[in-house]
Write an enzyme that holds these catalytic residues in place. Structure first.
Site, PDB file in Angstrom:
ATOM      1  CG  HIS A  45      -0.562   9.133   4.930  1.00 40.73           C
ATOM      2  ND1 HIS A  45      -0.715  10.139   4.206  1.00 40.73           N
ATOM      3  CD2 HIS A  45      -1.000   7.258   4.229  1.00 40.73           C
ATOM      4  CE1 HIS A  45      -2.455   9.474   3.194  1.00 40.73           C
ATOM      5  NE2 HIS A  45      -1.837   7.588   3.177  1.00 40.73           N
ATOM      6  CD  GLU A 104      -3.101  -3.601   2.621  1.00 40.54           C
ATOM      7  OE1 GLU A 104      -3.080  -1.853   2.621  1.00 40.54           O
ATOM      8  OE2 GLU A 104      -3.696  -3.903   3.341  1.00 40.54           O
ATOM      9  CG  ASP A 123      -2.016   1.167   1.383  1.00 39.82           C
ATOM     10  OD1 ASP A 123      -1.689   2.217   0.345  1.00 39.82           O
ATOM     11  OD2 ASP A 123      -3.463   0.697   1.437  1.00 39.82           O
ATOM     12  CB  THR A 143      -6.527  -2.847   0.899  1.00 38.57           C
ATOM     13  OG1 THR A 143      -5.366  -0.905   0.532  1.00 38.57           O
ATOM     14  CG2 THR A 143      -5.252  -3.402  -0.415  1.00 38.57           C
ATOM     15  CG  HIS A 161      -2.135   5.256  -3.535  1.00 34.97           C
ATOM     16  ND1 HIS A 161      -1.367   4.879  -2.935  1.00 34.97           N
ATOM     17  CD2 HIS A 161      -2.944   4.252  -2.601  1.00 34.97           C
ATOM     18  CE1 HIS A 161      -1.733   4.548  -1.393  1.00 34.97           C
ATOM     19  NE2 HIS A 161      -2.727   4.500  -1.122  1.00 34.97           N
ATOM     20  CG  HIS A 201      -2.447   8.542  -1.433  1.00 40.11           C
ATOM     21  ND1 HIS A 201      -4.252   8.233  -1.966  1.00 40.11           N
ATOM     22  CD2 HIS A 201      -1.764   8.246  -0.542  1.00 40.11           C
ATOM     23  CE1 HIS A 201      -4.024   7.139  -0.406  1.00 40.11           C
ATOM     24  NE2 HIS A 201      -3.040   7.492  -0.188  1.00 40.11           N
ATOM     25  CB  SER A 261      -6.258   2.426  -0.201  1.00 45.70           C
ATOM     26  OG  SER A 261      -4.717   3.017  -0.403  1.00 45.70           O
ATOM     27  CG  HIS A 268      -7.795   0.535   6.108  1.00 40.48           C
ATOM     28  ND1 HIS A 268      -6.487   0.657   5.243  1.00 40.48           N
ATOM     29  CD2 HIS A 268      -7.269   1.499   6.757  1.00 40.48           C
ATOM     30  CE1 HIS A 268      -6.015   1.651   5.139  1.00 40.48           C
ATOM     31  NE2 HIS A 268      -6.877   3.090   6.331  1.00 40.48           N
ATOM     32  CG  ASP A 305      -1.268   4.513   2.755  1.00 42.23           C
ATOM     33  OD1 ASP A 305      -1.091   5.236   2.282  1.00 42.23           O
ATOM     34  OD2 ASP A 305      -2.557   4.922   3.318  1.00 42.23           O
TER      35      ASP A 305
END
Length: 543
Positions: free
Chosen positions: A336, A327, A63, A178, A374, A456, A113, A176, A332
């Site tokens: 962030h 995942e 992710d 994904t 992404h 992203h 996502s 979540h 990710d």
């Protein structure tokens, strides 16, 4: 044959021994690079297409794992192994087929996502923040009729309908975006539990309930990740960033009641002690919200590799094969927060999970796809020397003011690095070389614009494939294509595939032959068009 294997092992060891040691300035000369180029050429020339049915499919999602993250992660892991780093290869970078996927949502240049997971797993692109619904469905509003019309099926549905076992592993919450892309259908990705849905939209079921109550979620043989609060579990700790159920439901107990021979586990010891041969299902929930970063987790929390191992061992029991999604979701989360070191460590853990999968499955009958949903606004920049610490400085000259090799276009690192106690306009930023926290996991790298959460990135992401029909993953394509290629390789029920002789006859033998024989004939063009329309109509009816 044994001699060939031994020779290949010797060559691999020699290649590793030629890796540039960390700190070395004795760079490779002409003969090394000529030999390296020829070895790569010969390896690619020897590759044969594997056109077996993909009995098993494993989709690994990093992710937020954009190409800059992969490059930086490659160097990071290589340097952890004592090399210069640039020449290192992550396990999935050795896969024979590579492509690029375009990640935009139908309404966003830079995606999220939810929309990207929907594209990867359903074969249909959709709106930003929607899960399992096409673009007709409204955002953040529960419209039952429109939701019914726009509801999408996924690779999990198709695999189950084909007699395969299914499951997923994640380091995020199991509700979540994904993982939810495999099983949920909601107008807002944040509707993970009942209290997250606005009161006027309560007609829609939250994601956690869909996982336990509805198909395909209630048919998963393996569910591993975080998100106890969404499931109504009581744990010693709480997660302030996660919603908490108010309906009194304990969905883990409900799941256990539906699967009396299944095991619900909550820590490393319980997971690894599951008797796979005498267990029908596994539900593992290991944290109140997202699972902790690997760099700071306790031994009680399983790693991504641990979870992947148990998932594959469980799913391998089905003679018809399986579909598994794995995942590494906290790449990710780390980006962030502008926590570059944590992001690269999470990528390392993804690579370790891929190694586990490769050891446990037969690659003659298993398709493995590694990709990202992404990218991020993360960059590898400057002019650092070969072998320079990837978490270090990028100066071209020692006389320059130091700046970081890894930085972000935006995020919370902006105010961390900004000097607010100086009136000198030329003293905008704190001196990074003086920061005593630079080696700590939660050190924030520089960001050029303040955002509470770094954003992203919109560039294409890599797709790496190995196993049956992995040669379908080539070139640059829309992200939704991934589901179509997987369905074709695995021969999912009622989907066009190489196992379907009717598909081959109508699409290849008839349609292609007519195009090749008389390309300039208007009559033949009409026939080809009619055949194509007929084929698409048949497929639509079958779906």
């Amino acid at each position: 044959m044994k001699r060939c294997i031994l020779l290949l092992c010797i060559v691999a060891i020699l290649r590793d021994s030629e890796a540039l040691p960390k700190g070395s300035t004795n760079y490779e000369e002409m003969s090394y690079w000529l030999k390296s180029g020829q070895e790569t050429l010969h390896r690619i020339l020897k590759e044969q297409k594997n056109e077996n049915r993909a009995k098993n499919v494993i989709i690994f999602i990093g992710d937020g794992m954009g190409l800059s993250t992969i490059t930086s992660g490659r160097i990071y892991v290589g340097q952890l192994h004592g090399h210069s780093g640039e020449e290192y290869q992550l396990e999935f970078e050795k896969f024979p087929n590579t492509a690029l996927a375009k990640t935009y949502n139908v309404d966003k240049q830079v995606p999220d996502s939810a929309g990207t997971a929907t594209a990867i797993f359903s074969g249909v692109k959709t709106k930003y923040r929607l899960i399992g619904l096409d673009a007709r469905a409204p955002y953040n509003k529960c419209d039952k009729e429109l939701n019914r019309l726009s509801k999408l099926s996924t690779v999990a549905d198709w695999a189950q309908q084909s007699g395969m076992d299914t499951g997923f592993v994640t380091t995020t919450r199991i509700t979540h975006a994904t993982p939810a892309g495999l099983y949920a259908h909601v107008n807002h990705r944040d509707w993970e539990c009942d209290t997250a849905i606005p009161k006027k939209e309560q007609l829609c079921k939250d994601i956690a309930r869909q996982l336990v109550e509805d198909e395909p979620g209630n048919q998963f043989k393996v569910i591993l990740g975080g998100g106890a609060q969404q499931m109504g579990m009581k744990m010693n700790e709480s997660d302030s960033s996660s919603c908490v159920r108010s309906d009194g439901k304990n969905l883990v107990k409900e799941w256990q009641a539906k699967h009396p021979k299944g095991r619900a586990v909550s820590n490393m010891q319980e997971l690894m002690s599951v008797d796979i041969s005498d267990t029908s299902h596994i539900l593992g929930v290991f944290s109140p919200g997202h699972m902790p970063f690997h760099a700071v987790k306790s031994p009680e929390v399983p790693s991504l590799a641990n979870m992947t191992m148990q998932a594959i061992r469980m799913l391998k029991k089905n003679k018809n094969g399986f579909l598994l999604m794995v995942e590494s979701g906290k790449i990710d989360t780390a980006h962030h927060g502008n926590w570059a070191q944590l992001a690269l460590r999470e990528l390392y853990e993804l690579d370790e999970a891929i190694k586990v999968a490769l050891r446990l499955v037969n690659m003659e009958e298993t398709l493995i796809v590694v990709t990202a949903d992404h990218s991020h606004s993360f960059t590898l920049n400057g002019y650092p020397e070969r072998g320079n610490d990837i978490l270090g400085f990028a100066n071209k000259k020692a006389s320059q003011v130091p700046y970081e090799t890894l930085s972000y276009a935006n995020g919370p690192g902006f105010f961390y690095h900004r000097r607010n106690n100086s009136n000198n306009v030329n003293e905008t930023w704190r001196r990074v070389e003086d920061d005593p926290t630079r080696n700590e996991p939660f050190y924030r790298h520089f960001a050029g614009k303040y955002l509470k959460d770094e954003s992203h990135g919109g560039e294409d992401v890599g797709v790496y494939a190995h196993g049956p029909f992995s040669h379908l993953f080539r070139g640059t394509f829309e992200q939704n294509y991934i589901a179509h290629a997987v369905a074709y390789a695995a021969c999912f029920k009622d989907w066009p595939s190489h196992c379907d002789s009717a598909y081959h006859r109508y699409f290849y033998d008839v349609n292609m032959a007519s195009q090749n024989s008389k390309k300039n004939s208007a009559g033949q063009d009409t026939v080809s068009f009619a055949v194509m329309i007929t084929f698409l109509t048949v497929i639509f009816i079958r779906l």
